[in-house]
Motif scaffolding. Structure first.
Motif, PDB file in Angstrom:
ATOM      1  N   THR A 236       6.524 -11.075  47.506  1.00  0.00           N
ATOM      2  CA  THR A 236       7.137 -12.083  47.048  1.00  0.00           C
ATOM      3  C   THR A 236       6.071 -13.069  46.492  1.00  0.00           C
ATOM      4  N   ASP A 237       5.094 -13.225  46.932  1.00  0.00           N
ATOM      5  CA  ASP A 237       3.967 -14.182  46.474  1.00  0.00           C
ATOM      6  C   ASP A 237       3.699 -13.737  45.069  1.00  0.00           C
ATOM      7  N   CYS A 238       3.651 -12.638  44.784  1.00  0.00           N
ATOM      8  CA  CYS A 238       3.392 -11.973  43.356  1.00  0.00           C
ATOM      9  C   CYS A 238       4.379 -12.385  42.577  1.00  0.00           C
ATOM     10  N   MET A 239       5.593 -12.302  42.865  1.00  0.00           N
ATOM     11  CA  MET A 239       6.694 -13.007  41.943  1.00  0.00           C
ATOM     12  C   MET A 239       6.694 -14.382  41.598  1.00  0.00           C
ATOM     13  N   TRP A 240       6.281 -14.982  42.928  1.00  0.00           N
ATOM     14  CA  TRP A 240       6.223 -16.504  42.571  1.00  0.00           C
ATOM     15  C   TRP A 240       4.905 -17.043  41.757  1.00  0.00           C
ATOM     16  N   SER A 241       3.855 -16.488  41.879  1.00  0.00           N
ATOM     17  CA  SER A 241       2.562 -16.842  41.287  1.00  0.00           C
ATOM     18  C   SER A 241       2.337 -16.440  39.910  1.00  0.00           C
ATOM     19  N   HIS A 242       3.338 -15.444  39.449  1.00  0.00           N
ATOM     20  CA  HIS A 242       3.311 -14.820  38.181  1.00  0.00           C
ATOM     21  C   HIS A 242       4.566 -15.360  37.051  1.00  0.00           C
ATOM     22  N   SER A 243       5.581 -15.955  37.831  1.00  0.00           N
ATOM     23  CA  SER A 243       6.736 -16.608  37.109  1.00  0.00           C
ATOM     24  C   SER A 243       6.614 -18.193  37.307  1.00  0.00           C
ATOM     25  N   ASP A 244       6.798 -18.976  36.276  1.00  0.00           N
ATOM     26  CA  ASP A 244       6.674 -20.323  36.242  1.00  0.00           C
ATOM     27  C   ASP A 244       7.660 -20.890  37.120  1.00  0.00           C
ATOM     28  N   SER A 245       7.156 -21.622  38.034  1.00  0.00           N
ATOM     29  CA  SER A 245       8.070 -22.542  38.975  1.00  0.00           C
ATOM     30  C   SER A 245       8.717 -23.915  38.097  1.00  0.00           C
ATOM     31  N   LYS A 246       9.860 -24.356  38.482  1.00  0.00           N
ATOM     32  CA  LYS A 246      10.425 -25.448  37.768  1.00  0.00           C
ATOM     33  C   LYS A 246      10.332 -26.469  39.140  1.00  0.00           C
ATOM     34  N   PHE A 247      10.388 -27.758  38.511  1.00  0.00           N
ATOM     35  CA  PHE A 247      10.469 -28.813  39.505  1.00  0.00           C
ATOM     36  C   PHE A 247      11.430 -30.054  38.744  1.00  0.00           C
ATOM     37  N   ASP A 248      12.116 -30.213  39.769  1.00  0.00           N
ATOM     38  CA  ASP A 248      12.990 -31.507  39.522  1.00  0.00           C
ATOM     39  C   ASP A 248      13.139 -32.563  40.642  1.00  0.00           C
ATOM     40  N   LYS A 249      12.366 -33.420  40.492  1.00  0.00           N
ATOM     41  CA  LYS A 249      12.449 -34.472  41.592  1.00  0.00           C
ATOM     42  C   LYS A 249      12.027 -33.709  43.009  1.00  0.00           C
ATOM     43  N   GLY A 250      12.874 -33.784  43.973  1.00  0.00           N
ATOM     44  CA  GLY A 250      12.595 -33.204  45.202  1.00  0.00           C
ATOM     45  C   GLY A 250      13.052 -31.636  45.400  1.00  0.00           C
ATOM     46  N   ASP A 251      13.564 -30.983  44.243  1.00  0.00           N
ATOM     47  CA  ASP A 251      13.992 -29.724  44.177  1.00  0.00           C
ATOM     48  C   ASP A 251      12.832 -28.858  43.337  1.00  0.00           C
ATOM     49  N   ALA A 252      12.890 -27.726  43.694  1.00  0.00           N
ATOM     50  CA  ALA A 252      11.974 -26.824  42.881  1.00  0.00           C
ATOM     51  C   ALA A 252      12.598 -25.372  43.196  1.00  0.00           C
ATOM     52  N   TRP A 253      12.474 -24.557  42.146  1.00  0.00           N
ATOM     53  CA  TRP A 253      12.810 -23.079  42.170  1.00  0.00           C
ATOM     54  C   TRP A 253      11.896 -22.416  41.395  1.00  0.00           C
ATOM     55  N   ASN A 254      11.895 -21.031  41.606  1.00  0.00           N
ATOM     56  CA  ASN A 254      11.423 -19.991  40.896  1.00  0.00           C
ATOM     57  C   ASN A 254      12.382 -18.742  40.708  1.00  0.00           C
ATOM     58  N   THR A 255      12.068 -18.295  39.447  1.00  0.00           N
ATOM     59  CA  THR A 255      13.269 -17.187  39.273  1.00  0.00           C
ATOM     60  C   THR A 255      12.528 -15.799  39.061  1.00  0.00           C
ATOM     61  N   GLY A 256      11.225 -15.631  39.513  1.00  0.00           N
ATOM     62  CA  GLY A 256      10.777 -14.378  39.397  1.00  0.00           C
ATOM     63  C   GLY A 256      11.693 -13.223  40.083  1.00  0.00           C
ATOM     64  N   ILE A 257      11.731 -12.192  39.665  1.00  0.00           N
ATOM     65  CA  ILE A 257      12.842 -11.406  40.229  1.00  0.00           C
ATOM     66  C   ILE A 257      12.513  -9.765  40.109  1.00  0.00           C
ATOM     67  N   VAL A 258      12.629  -8.920  41.060  1.00  0.00           N
ATOM     68  CA  VAL A 258      12.526  -7.537  40.880  1.00  0.00           C
ATOM     69  C   VAL A 258      13.795  -6.948  40.571  1.00  0.00           C
ATOM     70  N   VAL A 259      13.797  -5.975  39.174  1.00  0.00           N
ATOM     71  CA  VAL A 259      15.003  -5.309  38.814  1.00  0.00           C
ATOM     72  C   VAL A 259      14.914  -4.192  39.000  1.00  0.00           C
ATOM     73  N   ALA A 260      13.775  -3.450  39.325  1.00  0.00           N
ATOM     74  CA  ALA A 260      13.952  -1.948  39.815  1.00  0.00           C
ATOM     75  C   ALA A 260      12.763  -1.604  40.743  1.00  0.00           C
ATOM     76  N   MET A 261      12.867  -0.594  41.551  1.00  0.00           N
ATOM     77  CA  MET A 261      11.601   0.101  42.078  1.00  0.00           C
ATOM     78  C   MET A 261      11.784   1.702  41.790  1.00  0.00           C
ATOM     79  N   ARG A 262      10.582   2.082  41.336  1.00  0.00           N
ATOM     80  CA  ARG A 262      10.595   3.579  41.215  1.00  0.00           C
ATOM     81  C   ARG A 262       9.271   4.129  41.272  1.00  0.00           C
ATOM     82  N   SER A 263       9.283   5.306  41.785  1.00  0.00           N
ATOM     83  CA  SER A 263       7.683   5.960  41.880  1.00  0.00           C
ATOM     84  C   SER A 263       6.543   5.058  42.414  1.00  0.00           C
ATOM     85  N   GLY A 264       7.223   4.242  43.477  1.00  0.00           N
ATOM     86  CA  GLY A 264       6.074   3.479  44.194  1.00  0.00           C
ATOM     87  C   GLY A 264       5.914   2.430  43.740  1.00  0.00           C
TER      88      GLY A 264
END
Length: 495
Positions: free
Chosen positions: A397-425
């Motif tokens: 999860t930290d890897c998704m957040w750290s390698h994907s740009d987070s967005k900030f709007d006043k007191g709100d923040a979000w990060n859209t890094g996402i896993v789309v598949a898992m295969r062969s480990g």
């Protein structure tokens, strides 16, 4: 402001396609992780209801039985919908921003098929397929697609091998196998192996075409069928528009519903799709019928024909509270409110990975993102069921957040890094880049925890197309600044 999540149906359709064929993966191709925390749910048996089969052409049917040519069929070991041992294929389409595969001077879309080597290299494009509608399936001996005419025609392009062993499509030998008068429902997906071609007709029934006899069987009339969501050995899993699940036995030509769903039609702004099939265990998301966006995880044992609750909505919310505030790039001292919705599931070496879309609030601030949890599923059928524990996959999860740009709007923040598949480990990620709408792709090794970026020319990216025919990294749903969107809601007691 009272808000609740919803996820694009297009995005979820892609996620479903990636789960197809999971049961054929060997344990040696997958890598697991150890786990801890939150206990699992209680079990309950079910009774299936059978749906009768009728014949379109060929011999007659009595009850739920079909012709001997169907029942004598040996179970297929097909692994992928749109790939064979050397190549992968997908639809070539224009995206919403004009960043297309084909776009001619007259602003008309040229649609067709793109062929990849499984090493990742784009091998050839086929944009001269007249009246092309959609890719249906791929085997070692042919590529199957639908094209428009007076009726929809199901066609096959034979495959020969090049000197390097890769496919060469013999377009000059293209043949029409049969026609479908009612059309194919949404052209969402189909199943093709050495014995059958299976799809959902726009007439709201499953068509099972026997390639050896040339007969078409009409299965499961008027079940509000939507699409194939998973492929097992000798059977298919199908969802209907009420969120109910059915199993099609390819040997018997028999369709049975084993879950009634949420008794609400799937809307355009939120899909119930979040499924995974692993070693004849079918994991699926089910909404609590009393509240929207309250997700439970159920598991259906295909062989025993039994289902049970694996995780409740309360357990998922409790799991989200494992997320340490120190990981969040926002000054939240203490989490006061949590809500979460299950977005997708993946299996790797006897572990179920659950991707949750969550919101954490505290001190008037909020953080929205995806997070990964996992659990050991090696003993679901035994006494270990009541000892199931859920683990927060912090490093992934930290890897998704750290390698994907987070967005900030006043007191709100979000990060859209996402896993789309898992295969062969390995987990494949789609990530935001600062200052651009163009997404980047990454790969995370579940065993070594190593992250590295990949491109559209890499094997890991090509593997995304083994079970989906729709392009990754293209389309409006990828180019938005965030996947997580909000809408007004009168009910604050959600997720």
């Amino acid at each position: 402001m009272k808000r609740n999540y919803y996820i694009s149906v297009i995005w979820m359709a892609l996620s479903i396609a990636l789960c197809i064929g999971c049961t054929q993966k060997s344990a040696g191709d997958e890598t697991g992780v150890t786990g801890s925390a939150v206990s699992g749910g209680a079990a309950g048996n079910i009774t299936e209801s059978a749906v009768s089969v009728t014949t379109v052409t060929g011999s007659t049917v009595s009850g739920t039985a079909v012709t001997d040519s169907v029942v004598s069929r040996k179970t297929s070991t097909k692994k992928y919908l749109y790939a064979n041992s050397t190549n992968a294929y997908r639809d070539a389409v224009r995206d919403y921003y004009g960043d297309d595969d084909y776009w001619d001077e007259d602003d008309e879309v040229k649609e067709g098929i793109i062929q990849y080597k499984r090493t990742g290299e784009k091998q050839e494009t086929f944009d001269n397929l007249k009246m092309y509608a959609s890719l249906l399936g791929v085997t070692e001996e042919g590529v199957y697609y639908a094209r428009f005419g007076d009726s929809v025609e199901v066609c096959r392009i034979p495959i020969e091998k090049n000197a390097d062993g890769t496919d060469r499509l013999k377009q000059e030998a293209t043949e029409v196998l049969f026609t479908e008068e009612n059309g194919i429902k949404g052209y969402k997906n189909a199943y093709v192996d050495e014995n059958y071609i299976v799809y959902i007709s726009a007439g709201d029934y499953v068509v099972q075409y026997n390639r050896k006899t040339g007969e078409k069987a009409k299965v499961g009339v008027s079940n509000n069928l939507d699409r194939i969501v998973a492929v097992g050995q000798g059977y298919l899993m199908i969802i209907n528009s009420e969120g109910g699940y059915l199993k099609l036995d390819l040997d018997l030509g028999e369709l049975r519903q084993f879950d009634g769903g949420a008794d609400t039609y799937l809307s355009e702004d939120y899909a119930l799709y979040a499924v995974e099939l692993y070693k004849d265990q079918f994991f699926f998301k089910k909404e609590n019928p009393s509240y929207y966006y309250r997700d439970e995880i159920w598991v259906y044992d295909v062989k025993k024909q039994e289902k049970q609750v694996l995780l409740s909505e309360k357990q998922l919310r409790k799991a989200c509270r494992q997320v340490p505030v120190s990981s969040i790039p926002l000054d939240i001292k203490e989490i006061e409110y949590t809500r979460c919705c299950l977005q997708n599931m993946f299996c790797q070496r006897d572990r179920l990975y659950m991707q949750v879309q969550m919101e954490l609030r505290g001190g008037g601030k909020s953080w929205e993102s995806y997070a990964i949890f996992s659990m050991d599923i090696s003993n679901l059928n035994g006494s270990g069921m009541d000892k199931v524990k859920l683990k927060y996959e912090k490093n992934l999860t930290d890897c998704m957040w750290s390698h994907s740009d987070s967005k900030f709007d006043k007191g709100d923040a979000w990060n859209t890094g996402i896993v789309v598949a898992m295969r062969s480990g390995k987990a494949v990620l789609v990530l935001n880049q600062k200052g651009t709408k163009q997404k980047k792709f990454g790969c995370y090794d579940l065993k070594t925890e190593r992250f590295y970026e990949i491109t559209e020319e890499d094997e890991e990216y090509c593997a995304l197309y083994y079970n989906t025919k729709e392009p990754f990294g293209k389309g409006d749903y990828y180019l938005k600044e965030k996947y997580i969107t909000f809408e007004e809601d009168e009910d604050d007691d959600i997720c």
